[in-house]
Design a protein around this motif. Structure first.
Motif, PDB file in Angstrom:
ATOM      1  N   SER A 309      53.318  53.643  44.175  1.00 23.90           N
ATOM      2  CA  SER A 309      52.845  53.550  42.802  1.00 23.90           C
ATOM      3  C   SER A 309      52.944  52.154  42.218  1.00 23.90           C
ATOM      4  N   SER A 310      53.519  51.220  42.948  1.00 18.67           N
ATOM      5  CA  SER A 310      53.710  49.891  42.383  1.00 18.67           C
ATOM      6  C   SER A 310      52.380  49.159  42.282  1.00 18.67           C
ATOM      7  N   ASN A 311      52.302  48.325  41.276  1.00 23.48           N
ATOM      8  CA  ASN A 311      51.102  47.531  41.047  1.00 23.48           C
ATOM      9  C   ASN A 311      51.143  46.300  41.939  1.00 23.48           C
ATOM     10  N   THR A 312      50.223  46.204  42.867  1.00 21.61           N
ATOM     11  CA  THR A 312      50.229  45.120  43.837  1.00 21.61           C
ATOM     12  C   THR A 312      49.130  44.112  43.560  1.00 21.61           C
ATOM     13  N   THR A 313      48.634  44.045  42.340  1.00 22.76           N
ATOM     14  CA  THR A 313      47.590  43.085  42.015  1.00 22.76           C
ATOM     15  C   THR A 313      48.155  41.670  42.099  1.00 22.76           C
ATOM     16  N   VAL A 314      47.465  40.816  42.830  1.00 25.08           N
ATOM     17  CA  VAL A 314      47.886  39.433  43.033  1.00 25.08           C
ATOM     18  C   VAL A 314      46.819  38.528  42.429  1.00 25.08           C
ATOM     19  N   ALA A 315      47.248  37.584  41.601  1.00 23.76           N
ATOM     20  CA  ALA A 315      46.335  36.663  40.922  1.00 23.76           C
ATOM     21  C   ALA A 315      46.441  35.283  41.552  1.00 23.76           C
ATOM     22  N   LEU A 316      45.293  34.659  41.772  1.00 24.20           N
ATOM     23  CA  LEU A 316      45.205  33.292  42.280  1.00 24.20           C
ATOM     24  C   LEU A 316      44.549  32.413  41.228  1.00 24.20           C
ATOM     25  N   LYS A 369      45.892  35.377  52.678  1.00 25.84           N
ATOM     26  CA  LYS A 369      44.934  34.726  53.576  1.00 25.84           C
ATOM     27  C   LYS A 369      43.923  33.914  52.784  1.00 25.84           C
ATOM     28  N   THR A 370      43.482  34.457  51.647  1.00 22.79           N
ATOM     29  CA  THR A 370      42.571  33.710  50.781  1.00 22.79           C
ATOM     30  C   THR A 370      43.234  32.447  50.255  1.00 22.79           C
ATOM     31  N   PHE A 371      44.505  32.567  49.899  1.00 17.28           N
ATOM     32  CA  PHE A 371      45.255  31.420  49.386  1.00 17.28           C
ATOM     33  C   PHE A 371      45.250  30.273  50.388  1.00 17.28           C
ATOM     34  N   TYR A 372      45.565  30.565  51.642  1.00 18.47           N
ATOM     35  CA  TYR A 372      45.610  29.510  52.650  1.00 18.47           C
ATOM     36  C   TYR A 372      44.215  29.000  53.008  1.00 18.47           C
ATOM     37  N   MET A 373      43.198  29.855  52.967  1.00 19.71           N
ATOM     38  CA  MET A 373      41.845  29.413  53.262  1.00 19.71           C
ATOM     39  C   MET A 373      41.332  28.449  52.190  1.00 19.71           C
ATOM     40  N   LEU A 374      41.562  28.790  50.921  1.00 16.58           N
ATOM     41  CA  LEU A 374      41.049  27.950  49.837  1.00 16.58           C
ATOM     42  C   LEU A 374      41.798  26.627  49.754  1.00 16.58           C
TER      43      LEU A 374
END
Length: 764
Positions: A309-316, A369-374
């Motif tokens: 139930s935890s909110n796992t939304t990650v913002a970049l 993965k998006t973080f390291y790609m960008l």
């Protein structure tokens, strides 16, 4: 955290940094108790135990313990008698509790989430990392370790050998040296190598390979040292490998805890991630062992209940994109860089003016993965700025707490910005302190967007304060707190707004950061009028070659530029001097890192203007002034200054003291502007030295100016050459709430006050 160890002791250090945030799965507890975070030694002078009231500090040894949150000190034998709950001491009213902050459970280093660049890394050679420094510098205290042994050394019974613990250390040339007898057996050599890496295990589970052997043949049991290949000018070297008793199966230790299903400890920090269902722990350990046996020995597995139930939304946060594009254009740019498999769940808010935006993911692994790609991508030859942001749950902030959001401009005030950044992150929660070099104020304002009531501290000059207020205007409509009160720690050159609000002419380092935070707690809120300056040029931009324009405001298609003014607006000689200084700083920015040097450059430029041509002698003929709908005749002046605050040019008051005339007593929240004139550089110097006042011209709330020729202008210290046209100054609907320092003086007793609340709680 300033946890200091010797290089040779680093392997024995414990990751004991205070926990500044929680993970989503640990946030469903019915109540959250903040415990003390004890650390031994390095207590402030004259520290006393809060239980027995006796001295508990020493300069000779690690004596006494101290809570890293509230500053409470005690003896190692007395602290167990104190309350287990920590109330954050005297900074409780501005502290962001760790229970309110959540970070995604990823293997990204925590300093990357905070946007922290470890300053110690920058002082090292670019080709060497911290792990390489630690693993090799302690052993290579002399250059002779890299050289072939001398004839005297050849006669010795023992020999120095380089040992690598895996492929990773081979690539980095990070080795450790052991001194071993030439007649040592295989078990003795392996035992010495394990001791060099502080690994406690059975030597039979390891074997040795000669580094210089192309066949990677295992060294034999008898006299392995004598069988090593010796190259000219190189020490003999060998590679330590792991060989389990049974390659197909093995044993691992499972711990119960709240760190995650798998985590491993890297050099100088803790990295962790959740294992995939398809991963095999035993195979994972073997793969880690091939890269580094030392890292394998530090790997820990933790079992934890999965929280669905935890909110796992990650913002970049993504910056350095082209400004003023449409949302569809930004989406197209990002998708072209990432591909559809890494498409974000949501985009926004978008800060069009700054070329920055926020993208959100509901899967932490894809977000990482998006973080390291960008981070490896660029656009228009500019590397993208990418930050992984924490999340604040405002409902968990206790009533009466107003967290302090701190912005530090490390380029202001020489090296003071870096020192303050470190100090505030020690005193407060590091997730409430942001470096303006990493995306400016926008990342911090986005993180605090759901906090209903908070304060802001801006460490920088007047330009930094204006930058922060402008960003607040852009994000205010999307935030719970649209106008948080702002305080200032002056690091700039002029610091005129900070002077008016009693924060001083400039921070010199004499005042402790803890005292600054206490002053913010006691400061009073006041309103600051803000003004919109509209420039409408008679000529189109392409018809004005060579005209220098300012890029900090907004420009529309009808050739109109709009700027926000907080302090003052100058025309003529004042703006001309400001423009010369601005151009000199743009040419050599590294030279302008001292407040005293900057004022010296201003003085030299003023002397040149005195002996040069009087370019603005006829300014009263080239400028037409209208105040509140009435034309005002200008006296023979060389410059006009429109004041919102009674401080200009590093603390001077051009308006002068109160006297009986047709003008009312001014202040910075009366809805009025003061118009004064200066007669030249000499007159400006007399004003700054307090010998004379400027010429009072007018006072009003709506000003219209007509420029008949190209004229230097400056708004809050940002200068440029303005072409002929009309300038309108009108009161803005955007207000700013500022914090003014209280006049009350406080005795410098930080060591006592830092934990007075904790002591009072204990006595109760």
């Amino acid at each position: 955290c300033e946890y200091c160890v010797h290089i040779e002791c680093h392997d024995f250090s414990v990751a004991n940094c205070k926990e500044c945030a929680t993970y989503p799965s640990s946030r469903n507890l019915p109540s959250v108790t903040q415990f003390h975070h004890w650390r031994e030694g390095n207590l402030p002078g004259n520290s006393k135990c809060h239980f027995c009231k006796k001295t508990c500090w020493s300069v000779e040894c690690l004596s006494g313990i101290r809570c890293e949150w509230c500053g409470l000190t005690a003896h190692a034998t007395c602290y167990k008698n104190l309350p287990v709950e920590c109330n954050f001491g005297c900074l409780a009213s501005i502290m962001l509790p760790p229970s309110c902050v959540s970070i995604p459970r990823t293997y990204v280093p925590l300093e990357t989430i905070m946007g922290v660049q470890t300053k110690r890394r920058e002082t090292m050679s670019p080709a060497r990392s911290i792990s390489e420094e630690i693993s090799s510098s302690g052993d290579m205290k002399n250059k002779e370790f890299d050289d072939y042994p001398s004839p005297k050394e050849k006669d010795r019974v023992e020999e120095l050998i380089k040992v690598y613990d895996g492929n990773s250390s081979m690539k980095r040339s990070a080795y450790r040296t052991i001194s071993i007898s030439q007649k040592a057996t295989r078990e003795q050599v392996i035992g010495a190598a394990l001791r060099a890496f502080h690994i406690h295990d059975d030597p039979n589970n390891y074997y040795l390979i000669d580094v210089f052997d192309p066949n990677e043949k295992e060294l034999g049991d008898f006299l392995p040292v004598q069988s090593l290949i010796r190259r000219e000018g190189k020490r003999p070297a060998m590679l330590l490998r792991y060989r389990p008793p049974d390659p197909e199966k093995g044993s691992i230790r499972i711990y119960l805890g709240n760190l995650g299903i798998i985590s491993w400890y890297m050099v100088n920090s803790v990295h962790e991630r959740i294992m995939d269902n398809q991963e095999c722990p035993w195979e994972l350990l073997r793969n880690i062992a091939r890269e580094s046996i030392r890292e394998m020995s530090l790997t820990r597995f933790y079992l934890q209940q999965k929280d669905e139930s935890s909110n796992t939304t990650v913002a970049l946060f993504i910056g350095n994109l082209p400004p003023n594009l449409s949302q569809r254009q930004y989406e197209k740019i990002l998708i072209n860089m990432l591909g559809k498999p890494y498409r974000f769940k949501q985009i926004g808010p978008i800060y069009y003016e700054y070329g920055s935006l926020i993208v959100s993911y509901d899967n932490a692994d894809i977000a990482v993965k998006t973080f390291y790609m960008l981070r490896e991508c660029s656009f228009d030859d500019k590397n993208l700025l990418v930050l992984l942001l924490p999340n604040i749950t405002s409902e968990m902030i206790p009533p009466g707490i107003r967290p302090l959001l701190v912005f530090v401009n490390v380029k202001s005030g020489g090296c003071q910005g870096l020192v303050l950044l470190s100090s505030f992150r020690k005193l407060l929660n590091p997730y409430q302190v942001y470096d303006l070099e990493n995306g400016g104020p926008l990342p911090g304002l986005y993180v605090f967007r759901r906090v209903k009531d908070y304060k802001i501290l801006v460490c920088g000059g007047d330009g930094t304060v204006g930058w922060t207020l402008q960003c607040l205007d852009n994000v205010g409509q999307d935030s719970e707190c649209s106008s948080p009160p702002c305080s200032i720690l002056p690091l700039g050159t002029g610091n005129d707004l900070a002077r008016v609000l009693r924060w001083g002419p400039g921070y010199t380092g004499g005042e402790e950061p803890l005292t600054v935070l206490k002053d913010i707690i006691d400061a009073e809120e006041i309103r600051l009028d803000r003004w919109t300056v509209v420039f409408h040029s008679d000529e189109k931009p392409d018809e004005r070659p060579g005209i220098v324009s300012n890029s900090s405001g907004s420009t529309s298609e009808d050739n109109t530029a709009i700027f926000m003014m907080n302090n003052y607006f100058g025309i003529g000689i004042d703006a001309d001097l400001c423009l010369d200084f601005h151009n000199a700083r743009e040419e050599n920015p590294n030279k302008f890192n001292s407040r005293l040097h900057n004022k010296g450059v201003y003085f030299k430029m003023g002397l040149r203007k005195m002996v040069g041509r009087k370019l603005w002698r006829d300014l009263n003929k080239e400028v037409r002034l209208e105040v509140d709908g009435k034309m005002v005749d200008l006296p023979p002046v060389e410059g006009i200054i429109i004041l919102n605050i009674l401080s200009w040019g590093s603390g001077a008051n051009p308006w002068g003291p109160e006297r009986e005339d047709q003008f009312s007593k001014p202040n910075h929240y009366d809805g009025m502007l003061e118009v004064v004139g200066v007669m030249g550089v000499v007159h400006m110097g007399q004003i700054q030295s307090g010998l004379r006042n400027a010429i009072r011209i007018a006072q009003g709330g709506h000003i219209r100016i007509r420029l008949n020729t190209d004229m230097p202008v400056q708004v809050d210290g940002e200068p440029w050459i303005q072409s002929p046209g009309e300038v309108v100054v009108l009161r803005s609907a955007l207000k700013a709430t500022m914090l003014r320092k209280s006049k009350m003086k406080r005795r410098n007793t930080e060591s006592v006050l830092a934990s007075s609340n904790a002591e009072r709680s204990y006595e109760d």
